[in-house]
Design a protein around this motif. Structure first.
Motif, PDB file in Angstrom:
ATOM      1  N   LEU A   1      20.130  42.282  43.445  1.00 12.64           N
ATOM      2  CA  LEU A   1      21.206  42.855  42.636  1.00 12.64           C
ATOM      3  C   LEU A   1      22.536  42.238  43.044  1.00 12.64           C
ATOM      4  O   LEU A   1      22.991  42.407  44.183  1.00 12.64           O
ATOM      5  CB  LEU A   1      21.245  44.377  42.805  1.00 12.64           C
ATOM      6  N   TYR A   2      23.145  41.510  42.131  1.00 11.31           N
ATOM      7  CA  TYR A   2      24.467  40.926  42.346  1.00 11.31           C
ATOM      8  C   TYR A   2      25.513  41.856  41.722  1.00 11.31           C
ATOM      9  O   TYR A   2      25.470  42.119  40.512  1.00 11.31           O
ATOM     10  CB  TYR A   2      24.550  39.537  41.726  1.00 11.31           C
ATOM     11  N   LEU A   3      26.415  42.347  42.553  1.00 12.02           N
ATOM     12  CA  LEU A   3      27.455  43.264  42.084  1.00 12.02           C
ATOM     13  C   LEU A   3      28.769  42.501  41.990  1.00 12.02           C
ATOM     14  O   LEU A   3      29.394  42.183  43.012  1.00 12.02           O
ATOM     15  CB  LEU A   3      27.594  44.454  43.034  1.00 12.02           C
ATOM     16  N   ASP A   4      29.165  42.178  40.769  1.00 10.40           N
ATOM     17  CA  ASP A   4      30.406  41.448  40.519  1.00 10.40           C
ATOM     18  C   ASP A   4      31.506  42.461  40.231  1.00 10.40           C
ATOM     19  O   ASP A   4      31.462  43.171  39.217  1.00 10.40           O
ATOM     20  CB  ASP A   4      30.233  40.486  39.349  1.00 10.40           C
ATOM     21  N   ILE A   5      32.486  42.519  41.124  1.00  6.44           N
ATOM     22  CA  ILE A   5      33.553  43.521  41.044  1.00  6.44           C
ATOM     23  C   ILE A   5      34.875  42.808  40.804  1.00  6.44           C
ATOM     24  O   ILE A   5      35.245  41.909  41.563  1.00  6.44           O
ATOM     25  CB  ILE A   5      33.627  44.339  42.346  1.00  6.44           C
ATOM     26  N   LEU A   6      35.562  43.194  39.761  1.00 11.39           N
ATOM     27  CA  LEU A   6      36.832  42.568  39.405  1.00 11.39           C
ATOM     28  C   LEU A   6      37.922  43.629  39.347  1.00 11.39           C
ATOM     29  O   LEU A   6      37.810  44.602  38.591  1.00 11.39           O
ATOM     30  CB  LEU A   6      36.726  41.855  38.049  1.00 11.39           C
ATOM     31  N   CYS A   7      38.963  43.435  40.135  1.00  7.95           N
ATOM     32  CA  CYS A   7      40.117  44.329  40.094  1.00  7.95           C
ATOM     33  C   CYS A   7      41.091  43.802  39.046  1.00  7.95           C
ATOM     34  O   CYS A   7      41.621  42.694  39.178  1.00  7.95           O
ATOM     35  CB  CYS A   7      40.787  44.396  41.459  1.00  7.95           C
ATOM     36  N   ILE A   8      41.302  44.569  38.009  1.00  9.74           N
ATOM     37  CA  ILE A   8      42.193  44.134  36.934  1.00  9.74           C
ATOM     38  C   ILE A   8      43.578  44.756  37.055  1.00  9.74           C
ATOM     39  O   ILE A   8      44.514  44.331  36.373  1.00  9.74           O
ATOM     40  CB  ILE A   8      41.584  44.451  35.552  1.00  9.74           C
ATOM     41  N   ALA A   9      43.720  45.773  37.905  1.00 11.88           N
ATOM     42  CA  ALA A   9      45.027  46.383  38.173  1.00 11.88           C
ATOM     43  C   ALA A   9      44.976  46.998  39.565  1.00 11.88           C
ATOM     44  O   ALA A   9      44.081  47.786  39.858  1.00 11.88           O
ATOM     45  CB  ALA A   9      45.386  47.439  37.136  1.00 11.88           C
ATOM     46  N   HIS A  10      45.926  46.613  40.427  1.00 14.42           N
ATOM     47  CA  HIS A  10      45.905  47.049  41.825  1.00 14.42           C
ATOM     48  C   HIS A  10      47.180  47.818  42.139  1.00 14.42           C
ATOM     49  O   HIS A  10      48.251  47.236  42.250  1.00 14.42           O
ATOM     50  CB  HIS A  10      45.776  45.824  42.733  1.00 14.42           C
ATOM     51  N   ASP A  11      47.048  49.137  42.258  1.00 18.06           N
ATOM     52  CA  ASP A  11      48.172  49.975  42.651  1.00 18.06           C
ATOM     53  C   ASP A  11      47.782  50.840  43.841  1.00 18.06           C
ATOM     54  O   ASP A  11      48.008  52.040  43.865  1.00 18.06           O
ATOM     55  CB  ASP A  11      48.633  50.858  41.485  1.00 18.06           C
ATOM     56  N   GLY A  12      47.148  50.200  44.833  1.00 14.60           N
ATOM     57  CA  GLY A  12      46.821  50.897  46.063  1.00 14.60           C
ATOM     58  C   GLY A  12      45.422  51.472  46.107  1.00 14.60           C
ATOM     59  O   GLY A  12      44.792  51.741  45.089  1.00 14.60           O
ATOM     60  N   ASN A  13      44.911  51.621  47.344  1.00 18.73           N
ATOM     61  CA  ASN A  13      43.611  52.236  47.618  1.00 18.73           C
ATOM     62  C   ASN A  13      42.498  51.581  46.819  1.00 18.73           C
ATOM     63  O   ASN A  13      41.701  52.260  46.162  1.00 18.73           O
ATOM     64  CB  ASN A  13      43.658  53.742  47.338  1.00 18.73           C
ATOM     65  N   LEU A  14      42.424  50.264  46.904  1.00 25.72           N
ATOM     66  CA  LEU A  14      41.441  49.512  46.124  1.00 25.72           C
ATOM     67  C   LEU A  14      40.020  49.762  46.613  1.00 25.72           C
ATOM     68  O   LEU A  14      39.079  49.764  45.810  1.00 25.72           O
ATOM     69  CB  LEU A  14      41.774  48.022  46.181  1.00 25.72           C
ATOM     70  N   PHE A  15      39.834  49.977  47.917  1.00 27.75           N
ATOM     71  CA  PHE A  15      38.475  50.154  48.435  1.00 27.75           C
ATOM     72  C   PHE A  15      37.797  51.367  47.818  1.00 27.75           C
ATOM     73  O   PHE A  15      36.640  51.295  47.396  1.00 27.75           O
ATOM     74  CB  PHE A  15      38.497  50.289  49.955  1.00 27.75           C
ATOM     75  N   ASP A  16      38.494  52.501  47.759  1.00 30.64           N
ATOM     76  CA  ASP A  16      37.896  53.715  47.188  1.00 30.64           C
ATOM     77  C   ASP A  16      37.495  53.491  45.732  1.00 30.64           C
ATOM     78  O   ASP A  16      36.411  53.911  45.297  1.00 30.64           O
ATOM     79  CB  ASP A  16      38.881  54.876  47.271  1.00 30.64           C
ATOM     80  N   ALA A  17      38.367  52.840  44.965  1.00 24.88           N
ATOM     81  CA  ALA A  17      38.076  52.603  43.552  1.00 24.88           C
ATOM     82  C   ALA A  17      36.912  51.630  43.393  1.00 24.88           C
ATOM     83  O   ALA A  17      36.040  51.823  42.533  1.00 24.88           O
ATOM     84  CB  ALA A  17      39.317  52.073  42.844  1.00 24.88           C
ATOM     85  N   ALA A  18      36.884  50.579  44.220  1.00 28.57           N
ATOM     86  CA  ALA A  18      35.803  49.595  44.127  1.00 28.57           C
ATOM     87  C   ALA A  18      34.463  50.221  44.500  1.00 28.57           C
ATOM     88  O   ALA A  18      33.438  49.970  43.845  1.00 28.57           O
ATOM     89  CB  ALA A  18      36.109  48.407  45.027  1.00 28.57           C
TER      90      ALA A  18
ATOM     91  N   THR B   1      44.150  37.492  38.434  1.00 31.13           N
ATOM     92  CA  THR B   1      45.535  37.038  38.401  1.00 31.13           C
ATOM     93  C   THR B   1      46.403  38.055  37.661  1.00 31.13           C
ATOM     94  O   THR B   1      46.083  38.462  36.553  1.00 31.13           O
ATOM     95  CB  THR B   1      45.627  35.673  37.698  1.00 31.13           C
ATOM     96  N   GLY B   2      47.469  38.471  38.310  1.00 29.24           N
ATOM     97  CA  GLY B   2      48.370  39.428  37.689  1.00 29.24           C
ATOM     98  C   GLY B   2      48.014  40.872  37.910  1.00 29.24           C
ATOM     99  O   GLY B   2      48.685  41.754  37.372  1.00 29.24           O
ATOM    100  N   CYS B   3      46.973  41.144  38.713  1.00 24.32           N
ATOM    101  CA  CYS B   3      46.616  42.548  38.951  1.00 24.32           C
ATOM    102  C   CYS B   3      47.657  43.244  39.820  1.00 24.32           C
ATOM    103  O   CYS B   3      47.747  44.470  39.820  1.00 24.32           O
ATOM    104  CB  CYS B   3      45.233  42.656  39.583  1.00 24.32           C
TER     105      CYS B   3
END
Length: 332
Positions: free
Chosen positions: A181-198, A115-117
């Motif tokens: 293996l469980y990969l928990d990925i949390l985006c805390i700030a989204h300023d574009g191109n999220l797939f590459d960063a994730a 929330t708020g990313c």
């Protein structure tokens, strides 16, 4: 008033206002300069500088925080034991190692947008489809890349010989359990191109993953894990695939004369550029040890603005980014 004559006050808006009112012409104005420069200060082919911190979560088997510009992602890896006896459909005979991880679901990525990313993720809003779509893209790329050796996820047991076994008995090795293996990925700030960063966060977290020594106890009929850190093993990856996304901006949407339209390829687009560009291209490059770089995946949207020549240029830029990221992730 000047010399007794009334003059209208001047109108001056900040650049942020122009960007919101006319985003296409605003971006076009920056790119049509003699030296094209995007509003974020980068050249069209320039990527944002990454920052990677591994081992950030003390209670995970592996973790990392990746920041690319103003996009920030946290990834934690949880390793859980899956007993072979609990698998409804055991692996069939002759199954290839590459199929085992996908068949048993031993890699489970789950991406969430906090929330708020971004302005689109406000408190009280229902979950969107973006996170589900990105989770699926990460899962399919994990399966296609074959970066993990299935043998590293097996927990095996060597059955002792019995009285009926003949001389020269070959020990029988059976798989009693698997690591999931469980990969928990949390985006805390989204300023574009999220797939590459994730995806970069997933690679860094897997490289940081440590699995405890585990074995089958025949007396208690259960898996035992050693608490000793010295007996744990680091997960080994076959390669480090790196994703590079490019957006294509065209002036055909706001110019009356389509024949006068121009287009630019923008590397690593931010959120402002993603909203304007309708066409995007993602290239995933991987290089095994002592081998040439190969294209693991090349995907684009339905737009037709990215031609073959532009794709070749993007591949060359993606290779530069791959080399930079590999150096960062390996500490080289």
């Amino acid at each position: 008033m000047s010399n007794g004559v009334l003059t209208a006050p001047g109108l001056a808006f900040p650049r942020e206002t122009f960007a919101k009112l006319t985003p296409g012409p605003f971006l076009h104005t920056h790119l049509k300069q003699t030296k094209p420069l995007r509003p974020n200060g980068r050249t069209p082919e320039e990527f944002r500088q990454p920052i990677v911190n591994t081992g950030s979560l003390s209670h995970s088997n592996g973790s990392t925080v990746v920041r690319v510009g103003d996009t920030a992602v946290v990834c934690g890896v949880r390793a859980e034991v899956l007993l072979a006896s609990d698998i409804p459909n055991p692996p069939r005979d002759g199954m290839q190692d590459e199929e085992l991880i996908e068949e048993l679901g031993l890699l489970v990525p789950n991406l969430e947008l906090s929330t708020g990313c971004s302005p689109a993720n406000l408190p009280g809003n229902p979950p969107g489809t973006v996170a589900q779509s990105l989770s699926y893209r990460l899962l399919t790329l994990l399966h296609d890349s074959h970066i993990i050796n299935p043998a590293d996820l097996r927990i095996q047991y060597t059955e002792p010989p019995t009285e009926d076994d003949e001389t020269g008995y070959a020990p029988r090795i059976v798989t009693k359990a698997y690591w999931t293996l469980y990969l928990d990925i949390l985006c805390i700030a989204h300023d574009g191109n999220l797939f590459d960063a994730a995806w970069a966060a997933v690679m860094a977290a897997l490289r940081n993953t440590v699995l405890p020594k585990a074995w089958w106890d025949p007396d208690r009929e259960m898996i035992i894990c050693s608490p000793l850190v010295s007996e744990a093993t680091t997960l080994q990856l076959h390669s480090l695939p790196i994703a590079s996304t490019f957006a294509c901006f065209s002036t055909s949407s706001h110019l009356k004369q389509r024949k006068e339209a121009e287009s630019w390829i923008l590397a690593d687009p931010d959120s402002f550029e993603e909203e304007i560009c309708n066409d995007a291209l993602t290239i995933v490059l991987a290089r095994h040890q002592n081998a040439q770089t190969r294209i693991l995946r090349l995907s684009k949207t339905d737009g037709s603005q990215v031609n073959a020549e532009a794709v070749q240029g993007c591949v060359a830029l993606a290779e530069q980014k791959r080399a930079v990221w590999e150096s960062i992730l390996t500490g080289g």
